[in-house]
Scaffold this motif. Structure first.
Motif, mmCIF file in Angstrom:
data_model
loop_
_atom_site.group_PDB
_atom_site.id
_atom_site.type_symbol
_atom_site.label_atom_id
_atom_site.label_comp_id
_atom_site.label_asym_id
_atom_site.label_seq_id
_atom_site.Cartn_x
_atom_site.Cartn_y
_atom_site.Cartn_z
ATOM 1 N N PHE A 33 0.839 -1.209 0.000
ATOM 2 C CA PHE A 33 0.000 0.000 0.000
ATOM 3 C C PHE A 33 0.876 1.263 0.000
ATOM 4 O O PHE A 33 0.600 2.223 -0.739
ATOM 5 C CB PHE A 33 -0.934 0.011 1.216
ATOM 6 C CG PHE A 33 -1.546 1.357 1.459
ATOM 7 C CD1 PHE A 33 -2.585 1.815 0.658
ATOM 8 C CD2 PHE A 33 -1.056 2.188 2.459
ATOM 9 C CE1 PHE A 33 -3.131 3.073 0.861
ATOM 10 C CE2 PHE A 33 -1.605 3.452 2.666
ATOM 11 C CZ PHE A 33 -2.642 3.896 1.867
ATOM 12 N N ASP A 34 1.910 1.272 0.845
ATOM 13 C CA ASP A 34 2.787 2.450 0.921
ATOM 14 C C ASP A 34 3.409 2.765 -0.438
ATOM 15 O O ASP A 34 3.560 3.925 -0.814
ATOM 16 C CB ASP A 34 3.912 2.214 1.943
ATOM 17 C CG ASP A 34 3.409 2.275 3.375
ATOM 18 O OD1 ASP A 34 2.297 2.796 3.593
ATOM 19 O OD2 ASP A 34 4.118 1.783 4.270
ATOM 20 N N TRP A 36 2.110 1.966 -3.358
ATOM 21 C CA TRP A 36 1.047 2.541 -4.196
ATOM 22 C C TRP A 36 0.852 4.018 -3.838
ATOM 23 O O TRP A 36 0.730 4.872 -4.709
ATOM 24 C CB TRP A 36 -0.277 1.789 -3.976
ATOM 25 C CG TRP A 36 -1.401 2.521 -4.656
ATOM 26 C CD1 TRP A 36 -1.753 2.427 -5.960
ATOM 27 C CD2 TRP A 36 -2.249 3.532 -4.075
ATOM 28 N NE1 TRP A 36 -2.775 3.305 -6.237
ATOM 29 C CE2 TRP A 36 -3.100 3.995 -5.103
ATOM 30 C CE3 TRP A 36 -2.366 4.082 -2.796
ATOM 31 C CZ2 TRP A 36 -4.066 4.983 -4.873
ATOM 32 C CZ3 TRP A 36 -3.316 5.076 -2.579
ATOM 33 C CH2 TRP A 36 -4.167 5.504 -3.613
ATOM 34 N N GLN A 37 0.826 4.281 -2.541
ATOM 35 C CA GLN A 37 0.554 5.647 -2.098
ATOM 36 C C GLN A 37 1.631 6.614 -2.591
ATOM 37 O O GLN A 37 1.314 7.700 -3.094
ATOM 38 C CB GLN A 37 0.485 5.696 -0.567
ATOM 39 C CG GLN A 37 -0.057 7.006 -0.042
ATOM 40 C CD GLN A 37 -0.250 6.982 1.453
ATOM 41 O OE1 GLN A 37 0.527 6.400 2.194
ATOM 42 N NE2 GLN A 37 -1.304 7.607 1.915
ATOM 43 N N SER A 38 2.897 6.221 -2.457
ATOM 44 C CA SER A 38 3.942 7.151 -2.895
ATOM 45 C C SER A 38 3.912 7.328 -4.417
ATOM 46 O O SER A 38 4.159 8.426 -4.915
ATOM 47 C CB SER A 38 5.325 6.688 -2.412
ATOM 48 O OG SER A 38 5.585 5.397 -2.859
ATOM 49 N N SER A 40 1.189 7.055 -6.374
ATOM 50 C CA SER A 40 0.011 7.835 -6.784
ATOM 51 C C SER A 40 0.131 9.296 -6.339
ATOM 52 O O SER A 40 -0.317 10.196 -7.038
ATOM 53 C CB SER A 40 -1.265 7.209 -6.216
ATOM 54 O OG SER A 40 -1.220 7.214 -4.820
ATOM 55 N N GLU A 41 0.782 9.490 -5.180
ATOM 56 C CA GLU A 41 0.986 10.872 -4.731
ATOM 57 C C GLU A 41 1.895 11.627 -5.697
ATOM 58 O O GLU A 41 1.738 12.823 -5.906
ATOM 59 C CB GLU A 41 1.591 10.895 -3.324
ATOM 60 C CG GLU A 41 0.538 10.737 -2.232
ATOM 61 C CD GLU A 41 1.130 10.712 -0.839
ATOM 62 O OE1 GLU A 41 2.358 10.832 -0.701
ATOM 63 O OE2 GLU A 41 0.338 10.546 0.108
ATOM 64 N N HIS A 226 -11.785 12.327 -1.124
ATOM 65 C CA HIS A 226 -10.727 13.219 -0.658
ATOM 66 C C HIS A 226 -11.302 14.240 0.311
ATOM 67 O O HIS A 226 -12.369 14.792 0.092
ATOM 68 C CB HIS A 226 -10.101 13.954 -1.856
ATOM 69 C CG HIS A 226 -8.825 14.654 -1.537
ATOM 70 N ND1 HIS A 226 -8.777 15.944 -1.091
ATOM 71 C CD2 HIS A 226 -7.538 14.227 -1.604
ATOM 72 C CE1 HIS A 226 -7.511 16.298 -0.904
ATOM 73 N NE2 HIS A 226 -6.742 15.271 -1.201
ATOM 74 N N TRP A 234 -7.105 11.050 2.157
ATOM 75 C CA TRP A 234 -8.289 10.290 1.792
ATOM 76 C C TRP A 234 -9.134 9.966 3.015
ATOM 77 O O TRP A 234 -8.653 9.456 4.009
ATOM 78 C CB TRP A 234 -7.893 9.006 1.077
ATOM 79 C CG TRP A 234 -7.029 9.250 -0.127
ATOM 80 C CD1 TRP A 234 -5.707 8.985 -0.255
ATOM 81 C CD2 TRP A 234 -7.444 9.835 -1.360
ATOM 82 N NE1 TRP A 234 -5.261 9.367 -1.498
ATOM 83 C CE2 TRP A 234 -6.306 9.888 -2.201
ATOM 84 C CE3 TRP A 234 -8.659 10.335 -1.851
ATOM 85 C CZ2 TRP A 234 -6.341 10.415 -3.487
ATOM 86 C CZ3 TRP A 234 -8.692 10.848 -3.140
ATOM 87 C CH2 TRP A 234 -7.552 10.887 -3.936
ATOM 88 N N PHE A 257 -9.480 2.950 3.546
ATOM 89 C CA PHE A 257 -9.225 4.133 4.377
ATOM 90 C C PHE A 257 -10.245 4.218 5.501
ATOM 91 O O PHE A 257 -11.435 4.014 5.282
ATOM 92 C CB PHE A 257 -9.265 5.397 3.526
ATOM 93 C CG PHE A 257 -8.087 5.520 2.608
ATOM 94 C CD1 PHE A 257 -6.893 6.071 3.058
ATOM 95 C CD2 PHE A 257 -8.143 5.042 1.307
ATOM 96 C CE1 PHE A 257 -5.791 6.163 2.214
ATOM 97 C CE2 PHE A 257 -7.043 5.126 0.468
ATOM 98 C CZ PHE A 257 -5.867 5.686 0.920
ATOM 99 N N ILE A 263 -5.524 3.228 8.172
ATOM 100 C CA ILE A 263 -5.885 2.429 7.005
ATOM 101 C C ILE A 263 -6.036 0.971 7.443
ATOM 102 O O ILE A 263 -5.239 0.483 8.230
ATOM 103 C CB ILE A 263 -4.800 2.584 5.902
ATOM 104 C CG1 ILE A 263 -5.152 1.821 4.629
ATOM 105 C CG2 ILE A 263 -3.424 2.157 6.366
ATOM 106 C CD1 ILE A 263 -5.803 2.683 3.607
ATOM 107 N N TRP A 276 -2.284 6.221 11.399
ATOM 108 C CA TRP A 276 -1.403 7.233 10.791
ATOM 109 C C TRP A 276 -0.433 7.743 11.829
ATOM 110 O O TRP A 276 -0.725 7.847 12.986
ATOM 111 C CB TRP A 276 -2.189 8.419 10.225
ATOM 112 C CG TRP A 276 -3.186 8.087 9.172
ATOM 113 C CD1 TRP A 276 -4.490 8.474 9.166
ATOM 114 C CD2 TRP A 276 -2.994 7.346 7.948
ATOM 115 N NE1 TRP A 276 -5.124 8.021 8.028
ATOM 116 C CE2 TRP A 276 -4.228 7.318 7.265
ATOM 117 C CE3 TRP A 276 -1.900 6.701 7.383
ATOM 118 C CZ2 TRP A 276 -4.393 6.665 6.047
ATOM 119 C CZ3 TRP A 276 -2.079 6.058 6.172
ATOM 120 C CH2 TRP A 276 -3.306 6.034 5.513
#
Lengths: 276, 219
Positions: A33-34, A36-38, A40-41, A226, A234, A257, A263, A276
């Motif tokens: 996930f991390d 993916w997050q970096s 997509s960010e 968002h 999110w 989320f 998460i 978080w």
């Protein structure tokens, strides 16, 4: 003598301690996930957000343009080239080039902009984890198209322009009304799918050709909502992520989320909340 | 190093010979000495990488790197350690001078488990054996207490089994090294049974403490 010897040996060999806790069972899912997050960010922060800011800049008067530059690009400038090309410039170096195809307002349905990210990422630490998503798009530039599909919906498509085949196929849906200047401070929903490809670190460099590729495919099982407040990105939504490497087994994990708390990661049927 | 060792020897010999004020009846003292000592593993860890926490840098998977997602996600459950244990024998040639030899062992053992199933994936170990001839200089000898310095140098044999998450198997490794130990100062207290503690530098340790037994042939 014998007893003392024996006792000493027993005492010494019994120095046995807990080294590491078992920890979270979904650690691998969280790592996926991390990543993916970096990735997509990187697309969202560096490119999509900038495009909306440039849209606001284009459609402002000179005072408004200065205000937007001062607030969002304090060390950069937005410059127009010809009738339908705009660039975010860092000194003389272009960062992002936007071709508006003669449609200078993203707010109009049917508008389709092409965006090239011209940042050279080759100097980024090649195999640092943060650099992987960057390399996913590495081909000197990356090309996205942002299209207003009507009703304040935007499709964001990046289709396999890199060596590897990373792609995004997102749809952003803003509430009715004017499209925002800064999407960070806007409520919107994102749906769609995509993939990030990463070269395995055993490869010497991109120039030598990619031998092993890790592919991370994802789709939004529930649209990501968002927050209007940008403190956490999110609010809700669910992503299904599947990783594979050169035909090796797929690893599937789900990330949901849970508001500002964290998460929920599901891996192999086990769900854990990561705060978080 | 060689020169330093010789220099220390000479200094010790000169100092000790002056410290022995009388040609007393030292032969009445026990001439054999057997000791068992326990040491700190700090220096050995530095020199040979035999670390009590070595999994953190030798074994563990960094799963933030995408290719590692496809290897086993394991964790080092427990570790057991035998700090350097040294068995020494010394023979007294002169009141102030001993020769002998020592054998020491140091080991670290780990158990690895699959994070998800919690099943044991591998048991691994790292071992170090030192074998060294030794020289001891008793430069102060009293009835119950003596102070000494010492030197030793020999050979170390290191062998280990490390679990590779990439290959999903245990990899054996064996190497050998020269070793040394300089005991700057040591103290022994007791009679036939005695305790000792010493400080120095070398592959064995900084600090060693233990106990020993003195005896003669006709005891």
């Amino acid at each position: 003598m014998k007893k003392i010897l024996l006792l000493s040996i027993i005492i010494i060999t019994c120095i046995s301690c807990k080294y590491e806790e078992r920890g979270n069972l979904t650690k691998k899912g969280k790592a996926i996930f991390d990543t993916w997050q970096s990735g997509s960010e990187l697309v969202m922060d560096n490119v999509v957000r900038s495009v909306f800011l440039v849209n606001a800049w284009i459609n402002s008067d000179s005072a408004g343009r200065i205000a937007i530059e001062d607030l969002y690009f304090p060390e950069m400038k937005v410059r127009q080239y010809g009738t339908d090309m705009f660039r975010i410039m860092d000194g003389a170096r272009p960062i992002i080039t936007i071709t508006t195809n003669g449609q200078n307002s993203l707010g109009e349905a049917g508008t389709c902009w092409e965006i090239v990210d011209q940042v050279e990422y080759t100097s980024v630490g090649a195999w640092m984890p943060e650099a992987y998503p960057i390399f996913a798009f590495k081909n000197n530039s990356k090309l996205l198209t942002i299209t207003n599909t009507g009703n304040n919906h935007f499709s964001i498509v990046c289709d396999s322009v890199s060596y590897l085949g990373s792609s995004t196929n997102w749809e952003l849906a803003f509430p009715a009304g004017e499209i925002p200047t800064d999407i960070f401070t806007s409520a919107f929903e994102m749906s769609g799918d995509g993939r990030f490809d990463f070269p395995a670190s055993g490869n010497a460099s991109f120039n030598d050709g990619i031998k092993e590729v890790v592919r991370l495919r994802y789709h939004f099982a529930q649209p990501l909502a968002h927050y209007e407040n940008p403190e956490s990105a999110w609010e809700s939504g669910k992503i299904e992520l599947t990783a594979s490497m050169n035909g090796k087994e797929d690893i599937t994990t789900t990330a949901e989320f849970a508001g500002r708390e964290g998460i929920d990661i599901t891996l192999n049927g086990t769900t854990e909340r990561w705060y978080w | 190093m060689k020169r330093l060792s010789i220099l220390i020897c000479i200094v010790c010999v000169v100092f000790v010979s002056k410290a022995q004020t009388t040609e007393d009846t030292w032969k009445q003292h026990s001439r054999h000495e057997l000791t068992l000592g326990f040491s700190d593993p700090l220096l050995q860890s530095f020199l040979y990488g035999v670390h009590w926490n070595w999994p953190s840098f030798l074994w563990q998977n960094d799963i933030s790197i995408p290719e590692n997602w496809f290897t086993k996600d394991c964790y080092a459950d427990r570790y057991g350690m035998v700090p350097p244990i040294t068995l020494s024998y010394r023979y007294r040639l002169a009141k102030w001078f001993w020769i002998g030899g020592s054998v020491s062992y140091y080991g670290v053992y780990h158990t690895y488990r699959d994070r998800f199933s919690n099943e044991v994936v591998a048991r691994t170990n790292m071992n170090l054996i030192n074998i060294s001839p030794t020289l001891h200089f008793s430069w102060l000898n009293r009835k119950y207490v003596s102070l000494y310095s010492g030197l030793s140098g020999g050979y170390s044999y290191y062998f280990s089994k490390i679990y590779s998450t990439q290959e999903e198997k245990i990899l054996p490794l064996a190497q050998s090294y020269w070793n040394f130990q300089v005991t700057a100062i040591g103290i022994k207290a007791g009679k036939k049974w005695f305790g000792f503690a010493e400080a120095g530098i070398g592959t064995q340790s900084f600090i060693t403490a233990g106990f020993g037994y003195r005896f003669n042939e006709n005891d």
